[in-house]
Design a protein around this motif. Structure first.
Motif, mmCIF file in Angstrom:
data_model
loop_
_atom_site.group_PDB
_atom_site.id
_atom_site.type_symbol
_atom_site.label_atom_id
_atom_site.label_comp_id
_atom_site.label_asym_id
_atom_site.label_seq_id
_atom_site.Cartn_x
_atom_site.Cartn_y
_atom_site.Cartn_z
ATOM 1 N N ASP A 186 72.874 41.970 35.693
ATOM 2 C CA ASP A 186 73.618 40.826 35.174
ATOM 3 C C ASP A 186 74.366 41.131 33.878
ATOM 4 O O ASP A 186 73.759 41.484 32.862
ATOM 5 C CB ASP A 186 72.642 39.670 34.929
ATOM 6 N N TYR A 187 75.691 41.035 33.965
ATOM 7 C CA TYR A 187 76.586 40.897 32.823
ATOM 8 C C TYR A 187 77.736 40.041 33.320
ATOM 9 O O TYR A 187 78.053 40.082 34.517
ATOM 10 C CB TYR A 187 77.098 42.256 32.319
ATOM 11 N N PRO A 188 78.368 39.226 32.481
ATOM 12 C CA PRO A 188 79.432 38.334 32.956
ATOM 13 C C PRO A 188 80.488 39.070 33.775
ATOM 14 O O PRO A 188 80.992 40.114 33.364
ATOM 15 C CB PRO A 188 80.020 37.777 31.654
ATOM 16 N N GLY A 189 80.796 38.532 34.944
ATOM 17 C CA GLY A 189 81.772 39.138 35.846
ATOM 18 C C GLY A 189 81.161 40.133 36.805
ATOM 19 O O GLY A 189 81.783 40.524 37.786
ATOM 20 N N PHE A 190 79.904 40.610 36.466
ATOM 21 C CA PHE A 190 79.172 41.532 37.337
ATOM 22 C C PHE A 190 80.019 42.782 37.608
ATOM 23 O O PHE A 190 80.564 43.357 36.670
ATOM 24 C CB PHE A 190 78.732 40.821 38.619
ATOM 25 N N VAL A 191 80.130 43.203 38.862
ATOM 26 C CA VAL A 191 80.986 44.344 39.203
ATOM 27 C C VAL A 191 82.336 43.858 39.725
ATOM 28 O O VAL A 191 83.395 44.208 39.211
ATOM 29 C CB VAL A 191 80.317 45.254 40.258
ATOM 30 N N SER A 192 82.293 43.025 40.743
ATOM 31 C CA SER A 192 83.514 42.663 41.479
ATOM 32 C C SER A 192 84.558 41.979 40.606
ATOM 33 O O SER A 192 85.712 42.413 40.552
ATOM 34 C CB SER A 192 83.168 41.776 42.677
ATOM 35 N N ASN A 193 84.179 40.921 39.909
ATOM 36 C CA ASN A 193 85.189 40.185 39.151
ATOM 37 C C ASN A 193 85.524 40.832 37.814
ATOM 38 O O ASN A 193 86.628 40.654 37.300
ATOM 39 C CB ASN A 193 84.743 38.734 38.948
ATOM 40 N N ARG A 194 84.600 41.583 37.284
ATOM 41 C CA ARG A 194 84.893 42.277 36.031
ATOM 42 C C ARG A 194 86.029 43.283 36.254
ATOM 43 O O ARG A 194 86.855 43.512 35.369
ATOM 44 C CB ARG A 194 83.630 42.988 35.535
ATOM 45 N N ILE A 195 86.085 43.853 37.452
ATOM 46 C CA ILE A 195 87.130 44.826 37.768
ATOM 47 C C ILE A 195 88.337 44.160 38.427
ATOM 48 O O ILE A 195 89.486 44.385 38.042
ATOM 49 C CB ILE A 195 86.562 45.935 38.672
ATOM 50 N N SER A 196 88.098 43.296 39.418
ATOM 51 C CA SER A 196 89.211 42.718 40.181
ATOM 52 C C SER A 196 90.111 41.843 39.319
ATOM 53 O O SER A 196 91.331 41.802 39.523
ATOM 54 C CB SER A 196 88.683 41.904 41.364
ATOM 55 N N HIS A 197 89.527 41.152 38.321
ATOM 56 C CA HIS A 197 90.357 40.284 37.487
ATOM 57 C C HIS A 197 91.251 41.093 36.545
ATOM 58 O O HIS A 197 92.314 40.622 36.143
ATOM 59 C CB HIS A 197 89.485 39.279 36.730
ATOM 60 N N LEU A 198 90.824 42.295 36.200
ATOM 61 C CA LEU A 198 91.717 43.173 35.448
ATOM 62 C C LEU A 198 92.928 43.548 36.297
ATOM 63 O O LEU A 198 94.066 43.574 35.808
ATOM 64 C CB LEU A 198 90.972 44.441 35.018
ATOM 65 N N PHE A 199 92.689 43.832 37.590
ATOM 66 C CA PHE A 199 93.792 44.141 38.508
ATOM 67 C C PHE A 199 94.770 42.976 38.592
ATOM 68 O O PHE A 199 95.984 43.153 38.453
ATOM 69 C CB PHE A 199 93.232 44.422 39.914
ATOM 70 N N MET A 200 94.245 41.771 38.838
ATOM 71 C CA MET A 200 95.111 40.603 39.018
ATOM 72 C C MET A 200 95.868 40.277 37.739
ATOM 73 O O MET A 200 97.074 39.959 37.770
ATOM 74 C CB MET A 200 94.281 39.401 39.478
ATOM 75 N N ASN A 201 95.182 40.374 36.611
ATOM 76 C CA ASN A 201 95.809 40.049 35.332
ATOM 77 C C ASN A 201 96.930 41.036 34.999
ATOM 78 O O ASN A 201 98.041 40.642 34.622
ATOM 79 C CB ASN A 201 94.748 40.066 34.236
ATOM 80 N N GLU A 202 96.652 42.323 35.170
ATOM 81 C CA GLU A 202 97.666 43.332 34.854
ATOM 82 C C GLU A 202 98.831 43.259 35.839
ATOM 83 O O GLU A 202 99.991 43.502 35.472
ATOM 84 C CB GLU A 202 97.047 44.727 34.841
ATOM 85 N N ALA A 203 98.536 42.911 37.099
ATOM 86 C CA ALA A 203 99.611 42.737 38.081
ATOM 87 C C ALA A 203 100.540 41.598 37.656
ATOM 88 O O ALA A 203 101.767 41.696 37.799
ATOM 89 C CB ALA A 203 99.019 42.447 39.460
ATOM 90 N N ALA A 204 99.965 40.522 37.116
ATOM 91 C CA ALA A 204 100.791 39.412 36.623
ATOM 92 C C ALA A 204 101.640 39.860 35.435
ATOM 93 O O ALA A 204 102.810 39.473 35.310
ATOM 94 C CB ALA A 204 99.902 38.231 36.228
ATOM 95 N N PHE A 205 101.084 40.698 34.548
ATOM 96 C CA PHE A 205 101.859 41.240 33.426
ATOM 97 C C PHE A 205 103.037 42.081 33.939
ATOM 98 O O PHE A 205 104.135 42.038 33.384
ATOM 99 C CB PHE A 205 100.976 42.102 32.524
#
Length: 286
Positions: A186-205
């Motif tokens: 347990d850490y916020p975002g775990f594995v999947s969202n801690r990594i996938s949200h970086l992808f989505m955020n940078e793609a929006a940039f």
């Protein structure tokens, strides 16, 4: 619980609660679907019936069920006390700490001592959720992917106090749904969202900066990396409002600028361009 699940309570009839309920019915598991909104329950009932009838045309591995018979195995209710006789709880309320805390405190007064609470959360700490209850050892994270009935693997998150017995029970429930559990800490975002949200955020940039449009970004991820969906298609599927909220939780949790939400995402949320749920996000739908 061993191999004898009696009934599962599903809290929250939004997108994930609806598809998890359908998933349970595909595997002949009786359940109770709870929401505070009658409208949400009516909408969920219609969607579940539709999934039971047509999802098998997309995933041939799903069990064939009679939709009318399967629907008899679920109770739709606004009364959370109806989960009192459930042997396992899957919680899917919105990613808002006050909402979740209230639900867990109610469950403590309703459910038996042996019942585990599985939090289907995107980013919130399982340890923190456990602290809202009287039995931290029986709180665990189960991060189902959308739509759950088309996915055969689930990210399972152990909180600091989560017991081995709760982990074993969760693995058993997922086996009944024909799913594999990948167990992480347990850490916020775990594995999947801690990594996938970086992808989505940078793609929006990348789109905001005019480097490429959404279709080009997603095409690179699909054609060059072999992903089934690109990051912006994924964001539209999840809902841009949900993505923004999750990024905010990650930023608050880690105080790391890499999780700073792209201004374009906030602008699109303000314009109600949320993706599939509103018919338009990075792409148009319907």
């Amino acid at each position: 619980m061993t191999n004898n699940v009696q009934k599962i309570g599903v809290i929250g009839a939004g997108t994930m609660g609806t598809c998890i309920t359908a998933d349970l019915l595909f595997h002949d598991v009786p359940c109770v679907l709870v929401d505070i909104s009658e409208h949400a329950l009516v909408k969920a009932k219609a969607e579940i019936e539709k999934v039971l009838r047509f999802a098998v045309t997309i995933n041939k591995d799903l069990p064939k069920v009679n939709a009318a018979d399967a629907m008899k195995k679920v109770l739709f209710t606004t009364d959370i006390r109806e989960v009192a006789d459930c042997s396992y709880i899957i919680e899917n309320v919105p990613e808002n700490w006050e909402y979740k805390e209230s639900v867990y405190k109610q469950l403590d007064d309703i459910c038996g001592e042996e019942v585990c609470y599985a939090a289907n959360t995107s980013c919130l700490s399982i340890t923190k959720l456990g602290a809202a209850t009287k039995k931290q050892e029986q709180v665990i994270g189960v991060h189902f992917m959308n739509p759950s009935y088309l996915k055969n693997t689930v990210e399972v998150i152990k909180g600091y106090h989560t017991s081995d017995a709760c982990v074993a029970e969760t693995v058993n429930v997922l086996k009944l749904m024909n799913k594999e559990a990948i167990i992480v800490n347990d850490y916020p975002g775990f594995v999947s969202n801690r990594i996938s949200h970086l992808f989505m955020n940078e793609a929006a940039f990348v789109v905001q900066d005019g480097v490429a449009d959404a279709a080009q970004v997603d095409a690179i991820f699909k054609k060059c990396y072999g992903h089934k969906m690109g990051p912006l298609e994924t964001a539209d599927l999840i809902g841009l409002d949900t993505v923004v909220h999750s990024l905010d939780v990650l930023y608050q949790s880690y105080q790391d600028s890499k999780f700073r939400c792209c201004p374009l995402l906030r602008k699109m949320v303000d314009a109600n361009l949320l993706g599939r749920k509103t018919g338009r996000g990075f792409y148009k739908y319907g």
